[in-house]
Enzyme design. Structure first.
Site, PDB file in Angstrom:
ATOM      1  N   ASP A 185     -49.387  36.087  16.072  1.00  0.00           N
ATOM      2  CA  ASP A 185     -50.733  36.427  15.852  1.00  0.00           C
ATOM      3  C   ASP A 185     -51.670  35.989  16.887  1.00  0.00           C
ATOM      4  O   ASP A 185     -51.954  34.713  16.765  1.00  0.00           O
ATOM      5  CB  ASP A 185     -51.332  36.132  14.343  1.00  0.00           C
ATOM      6  CG  ASP A 185     -52.590  36.698  14.102  1.00  0.00           C
ATOM      7  OD1 ASP A 185     -52.750  37.532  13.070  1.00  0.00           O
ATOM      8  OD2 ASP A 185     -53.454  36.764  14.905  1.00  0.00           O
ATOM      9  N   ASP A 205     -54.943  34.101  15.870  1.00  0.00           N
ATOM     10  CA  ASP A 205     -54.707  33.004  15.353  1.00  0.00           C
ATOM     11  C   ASP A 205     -54.363  31.586  16.059  1.00  0.00           C
ATOM     12  O   ASP A 205     -54.845  30.531  16.134  1.00  0.00           O
ATOM     13  CB  ASP A 205     -53.648  32.948  13.992  1.00  0.00           C
ATOM     14  CG  ASP A 205     -54.073  33.526  12.656  1.00  0.00           C
ATOM     15  OD1 ASP A 205     -55.417  33.718  12.525  1.00  0.00           O
ATOM     16  OD2 ASP A 205     -53.387  33.903  12.127  1.00  0.00           O
TER      17      ASP A 205
HETATM   18  O1  LIG Z   1     -52.231  47.508  18.031  1.00  0.00           O
HETATM   19  P1  LIG Z   1     -52.538  47.269  16.655  1.00  0.00           P
HETATM   20  O2  LIG Z   1     -51.644  47.474  15.728  1.00  0.00           O
HETATM   21  O3  LIG Z   1     -54.061  47.676  16.129  1.00  0.00           O
HETATM   22  O4  LIG Z   1     -52.689  45.427  16.661  1.00  0.00           O
HETATM   23  C1  LIG Z   1     -53.390  44.857  17.674  1.00  0.00           C
HETATM   24  C2  LIG Z   1     -54.537  44.312  17.189  1.00  0.00           C
HETATM   25  O5  LIG Z   1     -54.189  43.053  16.186  1.00  0.00           O
HETATM   26  C3  LIG Z   1     -54.745  41.865  16.536  1.00  0.00           C
HETATM   27  O6  LIG Z   1     -56.340  41.693  15.956  1.00  0.00           O
HETATM   28  P2  LIG Z   1     -56.379  41.234  14.221  1.00  0.00           P
HETATM   29  O7  LIG Z   1     -56.425  42.528  13.708  1.00  0.00           O
HETATM   30  O8  LIG Z   1     -55.095  40.522  13.921  1.00  0.00           O
HETATM   31  O9  LIG Z   1     -57.712  40.804  14.513  1.00  0.00           O
HETATM   32  P3  LIG Z   1     -58.031  39.091  14.991  1.00  0.00           P
HETATM   33  O10 LIG Z   1     -57.915  39.228  16.509  1.00  0.00           O
HETATM   34  O11 LIG Z   1     -59.277  38.908  14.452  1.00  0.00           O
HETATM   35  O12 LIG Z   1     -57.010  38.131  14.517  1.00  0.00           O
HETATM   36  C4  LIG Z   1     -54.805  42.201  17.915  1.00  0.00           C
HETATM   37  O13 LIG Z   1     -55.608  41.110  18.641  1.00  0.00           O
HETATM   38  C5  LIG Z   1     -55.333  43.424  18.047  1.00  0.00           C
HETATM   39  O14 LIG Z   1     -56.703  43.755  18.215  1.00  0.00           O
HETATM   40  O1  LIG Z   2     -47.681  40.763  17.211  1.00  0.00           O
HETATM   41  C1  LIG Z   2     -48.767  40.977  16.985  1.00  0.00           C
HETATM   42  C2  LIG Z   2     -49.365  42.248  16.665  1.00  0.00           C
HETATM   43  C3  LIG Z   2     -50.728  42.548  16.358  1.00  0.00           C
HETATM   44  N1  LIG Z   2     -51.491  41.513  16.387  1.00  0.00           N
HETATM   45  C4  LIG Z   2     -51.018  40.314  16.856  1.00  0.00           C
HETATM   46  O2  LIG Z   2     -52.011  39.441  16.971  1.00  0.00           O
HETATM   47  N2  LIG Z   2     -49.956  40.278  17.076  1.00  0.00           N
HETATM   48 MG   LIG Z   3     -54.954  38.503  14.387  1.00  0.00          MG
END
Ligand SMILES: O=P(O)(O)OC[C@H]1O[C@H](OP(=O)(O)OP(=O)(O)O)[C@H](O)[C@@H]1O
Ligand SMILES: O=c1cc[nH]c(=O)[nH]1
Ligand SMILES: [Mg+2]
Length: 209
Positions: A200, A203
């Site tokens: 992630d 994170d």
């Molecule tokens: O292509 P997708 O399936 O939409 O996934 C990608 C998204 O997931 C993650 O964000 P997240 O929703 O975890 O939010 P964050 O950056 O606040 O952790 C990442 O930074 C993208 O924005």
């Molecule tokens: O692998 C992944 C997919 C979505 N968002 C993330 O941060 N990691």
């Molecule tokens: Mg995220």
């Protein structure tokens, strides 16, 4: 169909190895994402138009080039996109920065927009949407849609790691948008994580989990 550029400079590939490593700590992860973003900014600006101007050196007057055309705006997708902004600004220091807040629902994998704030002249600019991860593509598609609904027409997408599913989805939803990535990974797992990916991104950048 939007073009896919894979920025596979040896230094990017080297840094990506340490970004992927689960033992890389938050400080190093953050620095590495910042450094890769700087290299990618070099690639994404490669096709900027130039114009010829006169410059007077201490020795002679000569023709020289300056970047012309649209000014640039960065639009990080919160949170993880924030980790790439400073690195890109090192290469494009005069870019303005807008923000789109999107969070992916962990069950449905659908993104929800919770914040948007753009430069007042966003419509005039070449906007670079920035996010380390392109997984299902839902977040990038929603961010680009949101920009288009506000009259923005000149958009590129920059992500560090992409899944083939996400690239295909963005190309189908927004065929006018070119995509720049550092690596095209194998697939998504059942939780929507990129395999092998880096986990992630938000994170790992912010030290949450
Ligand atoms: O292509 P997708 O399936 O939409 O996934 C990608 C998204 O997931 C993650 O964000 P997240 O929703 O975890 O939010 P964050 O950056 O606040 O952790 C990442 O930074 C993208 O924005
Ligand atoms: O692998 C992944 C997919 C979505 N968002 C993330 O941060 N990691
Ligand atoms: Mg995220």
């Amino acid at each position: 169909m939007g073009k896919l550029f894979i920025c596979d400079h040896p230094m990017i590939q080297h840094k990506l190895t340490f970004i992927r490593d689960k033992n890389t700590n938050t400080k190093d992860f953050r620095e590495l994402i910042d450094e890769v973003a700087t290299f990618m900014a070099y690639e994404i600006t490669r096709d900027l138009p130039l114009q010829t101007v006169k410059v007077e050196t201490p020795v002679a007057v000569t023709d020289a080039k300056i970047v012309s055309g649209r000014m640039i705006g960065l639009v990080p997708i919160l949170r993880a996109g924030l980790g790439m902004v400073d690195g890109i600004l090192k290469m494009i220091p005069s870019a303005k920065v807008g923000h789109i807040g999107l969070a992916r629902d962990h069950e449905t994998l659908k993104p929800k927009e919770y914040y948007i704030n753009l430069p007042t002249d966003a419509q005039e600019r070449l906007l670079i949407v920035v996010d380390p991860m392109l997984a299902t593509g839902g977040s990038a598609i929603a961010a680009i849609q949101s920009l288009k609904e506000r009259g923005c027409e000149h958009i590129k997408l920059m992500c560090v790691i992409a899944a083939p599913e996400g690239v295909k989805a963005v190309q189908e939803a927004h065929p006018d948008v070119d995509i720049y990535i550092a690596a095209l990974d194998q697939c998504l797992n059942e939780k929507g994580y990129i395999v092998p990916g880096l986990g992630d991104a938000g994170d790992r950048i912010f030290g949450t989990n």
